[in-house]
Design a protein around this motif. Sequence first.
Motif, PDB file in Angstrom:
ATOM      1  N   SER A   1      22.580  16.536  14.718  1.00 36.03           N
ATOM      2  CA  SER A   1      21.608  17.548  14.309  1.00 36.03           C
ATOM      3  C   SER A   1      20.829  18.080  15.511  1.00 36.03           C
ATOM      4  N   ARG A   2      20.768  17.297  16.590  1.00 40.26           N
ATOM      5  CA  ARG A   2      20.061  17.764  17.788  1.00 40.26           C
ATOM      6  C   ARG A   2      20.907  18.700  18.628  1.00 40.26           C
ATOM      7  N   THR A   3      22.194  18.797  18.333  1.00 36.35           N
ATOM      8  CA  THR A   3      23.051  19.684  19.104  1.00 36.35           C
ATOM      9  C   THR A   3      23.372  20.970  18.353  1.00 36.35           C
ATOM     10  N   LYS A   4      22.810  21.166  17.191  1.00 38.82           N
ATOM     11  CA  LYS A   4      23.028  22.382  16.409  1.00 38.82           C
ATOM     12  C   LYS A   4      21.989  23.448  16.780  1.00 38.82           C
ATOM     13  N   PHE A   5      22.318  24.689  16.434  1.00 36.29           N
ATOM     14  CA  PHE A   5      21.384  25.802  16.626  1.00 36.29           C
ATOM     15  C   PHE A   5      20.489  25.899  15.394  1.00 36.29           C
ATOM     16  N   TYR A   6      19.192  26.032  15.638  1.00 34.89           N
ATOM     17  CA  TYR A   6      18.225  26.203  14.560  1.00 34.89           C
ATOM     18  C   TYR A   6      17.309  27.374  14.854  1.00 34.89           C
ATOM     19  N   LEU A   7      16.788  27.970  13.802  1.00 38.88           N
ATOM     20  CA  LEU A   7      15.732  28.966  13.952  1.00 38.88           C
ATOM     21  C   LEU A   7      14.437  28.220  14.230  1.00 38.88           C
ATOM     22  N   ASP A   8      13.715  28.667  15.231  1.00 39.53           N
ATOM     23  CA  ASP A   8      12.445  28.029  15.582  1.00 39.53           C
ATOM     24  C   ASP A   8      11.314  28.846  14.970  1.00 39.53           C
TER      25      ASP A   8
ATOM     26  N   GLN B   1       8.286  27.932  14.289  1.00 32.86           N
ATOM     27  CA  GLN B   1       6.947  27.669  14.820  1.00 32.86           C
ATOM     28  C   GLN B   1       6.591  28.631  15.952  1.00 32.86           C
ATOM     29  N   ASN B   2       7.564  29.009  16.762  1.00 33.46           N
ATOM     30  CA  ASN B   2       7.310  29.880  17.908  1.00 33.46           C
ATOM     31  C   ASN B   2       7.873  31.278  17.706  1.00 33.46           C
ATOM     32  N   ARG B   3       8.038  31.659  16.474  1.00 34.66           N
ATOM     33  CA  ARG B   3       8.682  32.934  16.179  1.00 34.66           C
ATOM     34  C   ARG B   3       7.734  34.115  16.356  1.00 34.66           C
ATOM     35  N   LYS B   4       8.354  35.283  16.545  1.00 37.60           N
ATOM     36  CA  LYS B   4       7.623  36.544  16.486  1.00 37.60           C
ATOM     37  C   LYS B   4       8.033  37.285  15.224  1.00 37.60           C
ATOM     38  N   TRP B   5       9.331  37.208  14.883  1.00 34.83           N
ATOM     39  CA  TRP B   5       9.769  37.879  13.674  1.00 34.83           C
ATOM     40  C   TRP B   5      10.536  36.925  12.767  1.00 34.83           C
ATOM     41  N   LYS B   6      11.761  36.570  13.096  1.00 34.86           N
ATOM     42  CA  LYS B   6      12.555  35.669  12.265  1.00 34.86           C
ATOM     43  C   LYS B   6      12.798  34.308  12.915  1.00 34.86           C
ATOM     44  N   GLY B   7      12.554  34.190  14.220  1.00 33.29           N
ATOM     45  CA  GLY B   7      12.753  32.930  14.915  1.00 33.29           C
ATOM     46  C   GLY B   7      14.079  32.803  15.631  1.00 33.29           C
ATOM     47  N   VAL B   8      14.845  33.895  15.711  1.00 34.87           N
ATOM     48  CA  VAL B   8      16.161  33.836  16.353  1.00 34.87           C
ATOM     49  C   VAL B   8      16.019  33.678  17.863  1.00 34.87           C
ATOM     50  N   CYS B   9      15.206  34.501  18.488  1.00 34.20           N
ATOM     51  CA  CYS B   9      15.039  34.420  19.952  1.00 34.20           C
ATOM     52  C   CYS B   9      14.435  33.081  20.365  1.00 34.20           C
ATOM     53  N   SER B  10      13.456  32.601  19.625  1.00 35.47           N
ATOM     54  CA  SER B  10      12.877  31.305  19.974  1.00 35.47           C
ATOM     55  C   SER B  10      13.871  30.177  19.706  1.00 35.47           C
ATOM     56  N   GLY B  11      14.753  30.357  18.726  1.00 34.10           N
ATOM     57  CA  GLY B  11      15.808  29.380  18.482  1.00 34.10           C
ATOM     58  C   GLY B  11      16.822  29.351  19.609  1.00 34.10           C
TER      59      GLY B  11
ATOM     60  N   LEU C   1      21.165  44.385  16.422  1.00 39.07           N
ATOM     61  CA  LEU C   1      20.330  44.182  15.227  1.00 39.07           C
ATOM     62  C   LEU C   1      21.127  43.556  14.092  1.00 39.07           C
ATOM     63  N   ILE C   2      22.395  43.955  13.954  1.00 40.08           N
ATOM     64  CA  ILE C   2      23.245  43.350  12.928  1.00 40.08           C
ATOM     65  C   ILE C   2      23.461  41.867  13.245  1.00 40.08           C
ATOM     66  N   ALA C   3      23.761  41.572  14.508  1.00 45.66           N
ATOM     67  CA  ALA C   3      23.959  40.178  14.915  1.00 45.66           C
ATOM     68  C   ALA C   3      22.678  39.367  14.718  1.00 45.66           C
ATOM     69  N   TYR C   4      21.534  39.965  15.054  1.00 52.16           N
ATOM     70  CA  TYR C   4      20.247  39.283  14.882  1.00 52.16           C
ATOM     71  C   TYR C   4      20.025  38.932  13.411  1.00 52.16           C
ATOM     72  N   MET C   5      20.285  39.882  12.532  1.00 50.97           N
ATOM     73  CA  MET C   5      20.063  39.646  11.102  1.00 50.97           C
ATOM     74  C   MET C   5      21.056  38.616  10.548  1.00 50.97           C
ATOM     75  N   LEU C   6      22.304  38.654  11.030  1.00 48.18           N
ATOM     76  CA  LEU C   6      23.285  37.662  10.580  1.00 48.18           C
ATOM     77  C   LEU C   6      22.888  36.252  11.005  1.00 48.18           C
ATOM     78  N   VAL C   7      22.438  36.116  12.239  1.00 43.80           N
ATOM     79  CA  VAL C   7      22.010  34.802  12.715  1.00 43.80           C
ATOM     80  C   VAL C   7      20.792  34.329  11.925  1.00 43.80           C
ATOM     81  N   ALA C   8      19.849  35.241  11.676  1.00 48.59           N
ATOM     82  CA  ALA C   8      18.653  34.878  10.904  1.00 48.59           C
ATOM     83  C   ALA C   8      19.026  34.463   9.481  1.00 48.59           C
ATOM     84  N   TRP C   9      20.055  35.060   8.937  1.00 55.58           N
ATOM     85  CA  TRP C   9      20.488  34.749   7.573  1.00 55.58           C
ATOM     86  C   TRP C   9      21.286  33.450   7.519  1.00 55.58           C
TER      87      TRP C   9
END
Length: 126
Positions: free
Chosen positions: A4-11, A13-23, A52-60
């Motif tokens: 679980s520590r090697t997976k990608f997660y949305l962060d 706590q440090n998000r501005k919008w969905k947490g993808v960039c902080s993740g 933007l499409i990639a960002y939304m897919l990752v956030a979803w």
Amino acid sequence: MADSRTKFYLDRQNRKWKGVCSGIADYTGVEVLWVRIGLILLTLAGGFPWTLIAYMLVAWMAHDKPMGLYETPEDAKFWQGVRSNPKRSTTEVRSKFRELDRRLADIETHYTSRNTQLANEIESLR
């Protein structure tokens, strides 16, 4: 727990919008500001709808980061290193254990040797 520590997660706590960039920043170890600037530059450089499409897919698709995933900041840095280069990380751990083993062997040799000064100090403590 290690997988679980090697997976990608949305962060979140440090998000501005969905947490993808902080993740992404948490996953790679890069400062989140640089990830956000890179995303903006990539979008402005011609990747407008696709970023933007990639960002939304990752956030979803991505899961939220579990609470207490890392105990210390050093733990977070270690797992970022494992994600980036697992072979180097195992080499570093082996190197640290080798160093600890060498130091313990030195202590054991010093303690078990016929060191009269050390024996006198131990006897004076009793």
